[in-house]
Design an enzyme around this catalytic site. Structure first.
Site: not given
Length: 336
Positions: A303-305, A105, A71
């Site tokens: 988001g955040e992967g 995440i 991240i």
């Protein structure tokens, strides 16, 4: 591993020299797939991604044992234009949450056995407001690319890149428009949830940036309109290719960063698949431009992967079936 470039020109050369898939491993994986105890094509897209993964790992019967989630966090000067529903201070606060294990995440990385790393990029010094000046100097964008490159563990066997940065959907929208064409309105969405007035303001800001920084060079678009975390994701995705590590792309912001690579060098994303299609309006358009079919579509927009991390489970399932199933001969089953 230290990045093999110190300028944007050298980074472009690095992209051009990247390795390609191992055709011998692909052919052997295809042959194995045809011998497994199932009807042809019965596992659908799982068969395709297992063969794709085998080709990049150079092993027709691979395993996934060491996935890595990285991240990157950055702050954006364009937030001065009122483009986000949240203040820039939230970036710092969320980085602390990542480091303390409290974010979504963190849970997803843990659930799928991924090592997770967090890199905060000069949060105390936001990029320049791209409606007034280029977001980054060449030295700044190269530094971010290098941080991304060097964040990738060469011993990992799968990479997910994620991001945190208040204002970064505005930056990603501008980058996507600059790299892929179209109007600001085609690429600008609500991000963290701005209202109609906020969306109109974001769209105007993106349009202003596109006029000020008109360029046909995707890496210059990344420099002038992007953010440090976008550049770091691009650097990490490029490094993964160098190490023959397959990548699962996350949502709109990650894919906008990846698009700069795709336009800078033909086939630069051949080692990457799309983890999901997010709820951010232009993500479907972006995936179509990159010719990437998402593995999941769950309405995520965090988001955040997070979407890509969730897709680790899908890829692990594909590899488990491909490498672990018995062939007809091994199982003593008639092929019919």
């Amino acid at each position: 591993m230290q990045a093999p470039f110190t300028t944007l020109s050298e980074f472009r050369e690095t992209l051009a020299k990247a390795p390609v898939t191992d055709d011998t491993a692909v052919q052997a994986a295809q042959e194995r797939n045809g011998q497994l105890t199932k009807p042809p094509g019965a596992l659908g897209q799982l068969e395709d991604i297992a063969i794709w993964y085998a080709g990049w790992r150079g092993n027709p019967q691979p395993q996934i044992n060491a996935p890595q989630v990285v991240i990157f966090a950055g702050n954006h000067g364009v937030c001065a234009q009122g483009v986000s529903a949240f203040p820039p201070e939230v970036t710092v606060q969320m980085v602390a949450n990542f480091e303390n294990g409290g974010a979504a995440i963190n849970q997803l990385s843990k659930a799928f056995g991924a090592k997770m790393d967090v890199h905060a990029l000069s949060l105390e010094t936001p990029t320049a407001d791209f409606t007034q000046a280029p977001a980054m100097t060449e030295a700044e964008v190269v530094t971010a690319l290098r941080i991304g490159w060097e964040a990738v563990d060469p011993a990992s066997d799968l990479l997910v890149t994620g991001e945190m940065g208040i204002g970064n959907t505005t930056s990603a929208s501008a980058v996507a428009a600059a790299v892929l064409g179209g109007d600001a309105a085609d690429w600008t969405g609500r991000g963290t949830g701005v209202d109609d007035a906020g969306l109109a303001r974001k769209t105007e800001v993106v349009a202003k940036g596109l006029v000020l920084h008109a360029t046909d060079d995707p890496l210059e678009a990344l420099r002038c309109l992007g953010g440090r975390e976008l550049a770091a994701m691009a650097g990490a995705i490029a490094a993964a290719r160098h190490h023959r590590i397959p990548v699962i792309l996350d949502g709109f912001i990650c894919c906008a960063a990846a698009a700069t690579l795709a336009k800078a060098a033909d086939g630069a994303l051949d080692h990457a698949i799309a983890g999901h299609q997010s709820a951010e309006g232009a993500h479907a358009r972006l995936l179509a431009a990159l010719d990437k079919k998402p593995l999941l579509q769950l309405g995520l927009r965090l988001g955040e992967g997070s979407g890509a991390a969730l897709a680790i489970g899908v890829l692990k399932g594909a590899i488990a079936c491909h490498s672990g199933m018995a062939t007809f001969a091994e199982a003593g089953v008639s092929e019919g």
